[in-house]
Write a protein that holds these residues in place. Structure first.
Motif, short mmCIF file in Angstrom:
data_model
loop_
_atom_site.label_atom_id
_atom_site.label_comp_id
_atom_site.label_asym_id
_atom_site.label_seq_id
_atom_site.Cartn_x
_atom_site.Cartn_y
_atom_site.Cartn_z
N ARG A 14 0.84 -1.19 0.00
CA ARG A 14 0.00 0.00 0.00
C ARG A 14 0.88 1.25 0.00
NH1 ARG A 14 -2.34 -0.35 6.19
NH2 ARG A 14 -0.34 -0.57 7.25
N THR A 108 -8.04 4.91 5.39
CA THR A 108 -9.13 4.61 4.46
C THR A 108 -8.85 5.13 3.05
OG1 THR A 108 -10.33 6.65 5.00
CG2 THR A 108 -10.79 4.70 6.34
N LEU A 112 -3.87 1.08 -3.07
CA LEU A 112 -3.27 -0.25 -3.07
C LEU A 112 -2.30 -0.37 -4.24
CD1 LEU A 112 -6.40 -2.46 -2.29
CD2 LEU A 112 -4.67 -1.60 -0.69
N ASP A 115 -3.23 -6.19 -6.37
CA ASP A 115 -4.58 -6.68 -6.16
C ASP A 115 -4.52 -8.17 -5.84
OD1 ASP A 115 -4.16 -8.02 -8.61
OD2 ASP A 115 -5.28 -6.53 -9.76
N TYR A 142 -6.52 -4.80 8.11
CA TYR A 142 -7.48 -3.94 7.42
C TYR A 142 -7.18 -3.92 5.92
CZ TYR A 142 -10.20 0.30 6.35
OH TYR A 142 -11.10 1.20 5.82
N ILE A 143 -5.90 -3.83 5.57
CA ILE A 143 -5.50 -3.79 4.16
C ILE A 143 -5.58 -5.18 3.53
CG2 ILE A 143 -3.53 -3.41 2.61
CD1 ILE A 143 -4.97 -0.86 3.57
N ARG A 146 -9.66 -6.85 4.50
CA ARG A 146 -10.82 -6.04 4.12
C ARG A 146 -10.71 -5.49 2.71
NH1 ARG A 146 -14.06 -3.06 8.70
NH2 ARG A 146 -13.67 -4.42 10.48
N ARG A 147 -9.52 -4.98 2.37
CA ARG A 147 -9.40 -4.29 1.09
C ARG A 147 -8.87 -5.18 -0.03
NH1 ARG A 147 -6.94 1.41 1.06
NH2 ARG A 147 -7.97 1.28 -0.97
N LEU A 148 -7.93 -6.08 0.28
CA LEU A 148 -7.42 -6.98 -0.74
C LEU A 148 -8.20 -8.29 -0.82
CD1 LEU A 148 -3.53 -6.62 -0.51
CD2 LEU A 148 -4.96 -6.18 -2.52
#
Length: 256
Positions: A14, A108, A112, A115, A142-143, A146-148
């Motif tokens: 990130r 937030t 990124l 992926d 979180y990264i 949640r995001r990846l």
């Protein structure tokens, strides 16, 4: 050729230019009464010393250095480490730092740099992978999850091991990857990071386990990608610290 690949997160997975680094600058500015806000070059120079991988400690150190520069010994600086951490976390995570469901801070907004398909590609090509980061577990998860959308990845975070360049956390990540994948043979271990401390982690790992195949691969942090004048110097710094190769982006990684 199979290998174990361990990734740092900040600056590799990130972009933390406008999150961790921004929170660090905010923190120093706040605790110096608005008299000093470190720029990217100053933060890079601090991290280039190889011992300030923890941004809370880095914030405190720059606060101390400011006060020393105006004639106040650090022993007379009354801000506690806890106060510094709390302010930093409120900037980085948001007004309720302990509740990830309500985070509204800089975290937030982090772009990124990979992926989920990137990691699937590694698996498809015979690589076993995980993460060793100086980020807190909450921030890292979180990264990653949640995001990846990664499912229960191997992760050694700040709370789990001494800070880099101590290689303990790297050894822990490698052992977890081996156990999870039932790996019994010796495989090369590649560590991808963006700081001097990351490269030094591999140098120290080699000194502890000289018979193992450890390799350091540097990734240029995003904030210097468009500054040709900085790339050569940063790359040399990484190579001098032990990197065997320097990549512009983590997605340029192609294996051993």
């Amino acid at each position: 050729m199979s290998a174990i690949v361990v990734f740092d997160i900040d600056g590799v997975i990130r972009d933390v230019t406008n999150s961790y680094r921004r929170a660090l600058a905010d923190t120093v500015e706040h605790f110096t009464g608005g008299n000093h806000r470190p720029n990217m070059e100053e933060i890079d120079n601090l991290k280039g010393e190889g011992v300030w991988n923890n941004d809370w400690e880095g914030s405190q150190e720059l606060i101390y250095r400011y006060y020393e520069g105006v004639g106040t010994p650090r022993s007379q600086v009354n801000y506690s480490y806890g106060e510094i951490v709390h302010f930093f976390q409120c900037r980085y995570r948001g007004r309720d730092p302990q509740n990830a469901d309500t985070w509204d801070g800089y975290i937030t907004q982090e772009p990124l740099l990979v992926d989920g398909d990137f990691f699937q590609g590694l698996t498809d090509n015979g690589y076993f992978w995980g993460f060793f980061s100086g980020a807190t577990r909450g921030s890292a998860e979180y990264i990653l999850t949640r995001r990846l959308g990664l499912k229960n990845p191997v992760l050694v975070a700040m709370e789990d091991a001494p800070g880099k360049p101590d290689p303990t956390g790297l050894f822990m990540a490698v052992e977890s990857i081996k156990q999870r994948n039932n790996i019994r043979e010796s495989l090369p271990v590649l560590y991808l990071g963006d700081t001097v401390a990351d490269m030094m982690t591999i140098t120290r790992a080699k000194s502890v386990k000289p018979d193992d195949d450890f390799r350091a691969i540097a990734v240029l942090p995003p904030h210097i990608h468009h500054h040709e004048s900085l790339i050569a110097g940063y790359s040399k710094k990484m190579l001098d610290a032990g990197a065997q190769e320097v990549l512009t982006r983590v997605i340029d990684f192609s294996g051993c």
